[in-house]
Design a protein around this motif. Structure first.
Motif: not given
Length: 270
Positions: A175-176, A179, A215, A218-219, A222
């Protein structure tokens, strides 16, 4: 030369990784889920702001600090040592994966600096003696009050839960910062099956931009950590009379796990 290369590979195989270190800490805490007060993510209604301490990690781009803080909560919140844990600075560095991109001494220094940032946010207290660093957990709302285990009996005491498999299976590593932040946001609503997280409310509710918000969601989708489904929202001025929005919920692999039932002597005999 070939023998040296093989020997070095064997040595590396026997060195503990960051994930190994996180797993060892979670194993010692003896729990299926880690509790975290919801006020870390978002303050309760009625105050001047809805922003929780999580905002400062996001706006300060401090992914390392956020990952470290969540592991400190995991390590300390079982209460076996009075909300305190102590490790060598090299272990703290490995816990944060700093050792992967820094020399041994630089990694130790980086670990101390990351912990000091958490102390500056009044989320922990930390001290060091030689190479040892001791950390004591404070209340998750950033007020600096002493920590106590949340029981969910009051609004201020409500908590979300993160399954230990989130770390032991390496899901946190993918994870970023957006995220991870949005994972905590979605987990905060674990009392609901599905909830909407509109980007246009991100700044007001959490303290970061709509772009960061989108964002992060979305992550999560995904990576299969969060599920998403569309729904119609009434819009009298839209050509069709409605718009399409989305709701989200945690995927089964990230929902709190049920603690194993302990067998009693009587049940074992039966």
């Amino acid at each position: 030369m070939k023998t040296t290369t093989v020997a070095m590979q064997d040595v590396q195989k026997n060195e503990a990784t960051g994930r190994d270190t996180r797993a060892a800490i979670l194993k010692r805490s003896i729990r299926a889920n880690v509790p975290l007060r919801k006020t870390f993510v978002q303050a309760n209604k009625g105050g001047d702001s809805r922003h929780g301490p999580l905002r400062d990690f996001v706006t300060g781009r401090d992914l390392r600090g956020l990952r470290a803080y969540l592991m400190i909560v995991a390590a300390c919140s079982n209460g076996d040592k009075g909300w305190t844990t102590e490790h060598d600075s090299a272990v703290w560095a490995r816990l944060m994966d700093i050792h992967e991109t820094a020399t041994s001494q630089s990694a130790r220094t980086g670990a101390w600096r990351a912990l000091r940032r958490l102390a500056d946010r009044t989320l922990i207290e930390c001290s060091r003696s030689g190479t040892k660093i001791k950390v004591t957990l404070l209340r998750e709302d950033g007020t600096g009050k002493p920590y106590d285990r949340p029981k969910g009996e009051t609004e201020e005491d409500r908590f979300l839960q993160i399954p230990t498999t989130f770390w032991t299976q390496g899901r946190d590593e993918k994870l970023s910062l957006p995220g991870l932040a949005l994972f905590l946001v979605v987990a905060r609503e674990n009392e609901k099956d599905w909830a909407s997280f509109p980007g246009d409310k991100a700044d007001e509710w959490y303290g970061w931009s709509a772009d960061t918000h989108e964002r992060g969601l979305k992550q999560l989708v995904e990576l299969g950590l969060v599920q998403k489904k569309p729904f119609k929202r009434k819009a009298p001025l839209a050509p069709a009379g409605f718009t399409i929005a989305h709701k989200y919920q945690r995927a089964p692999i990230t929902k709190p796990r049920k603690a194993p039932v302990k067998k009693t002597a009587a049940s074992a005999t039966a």
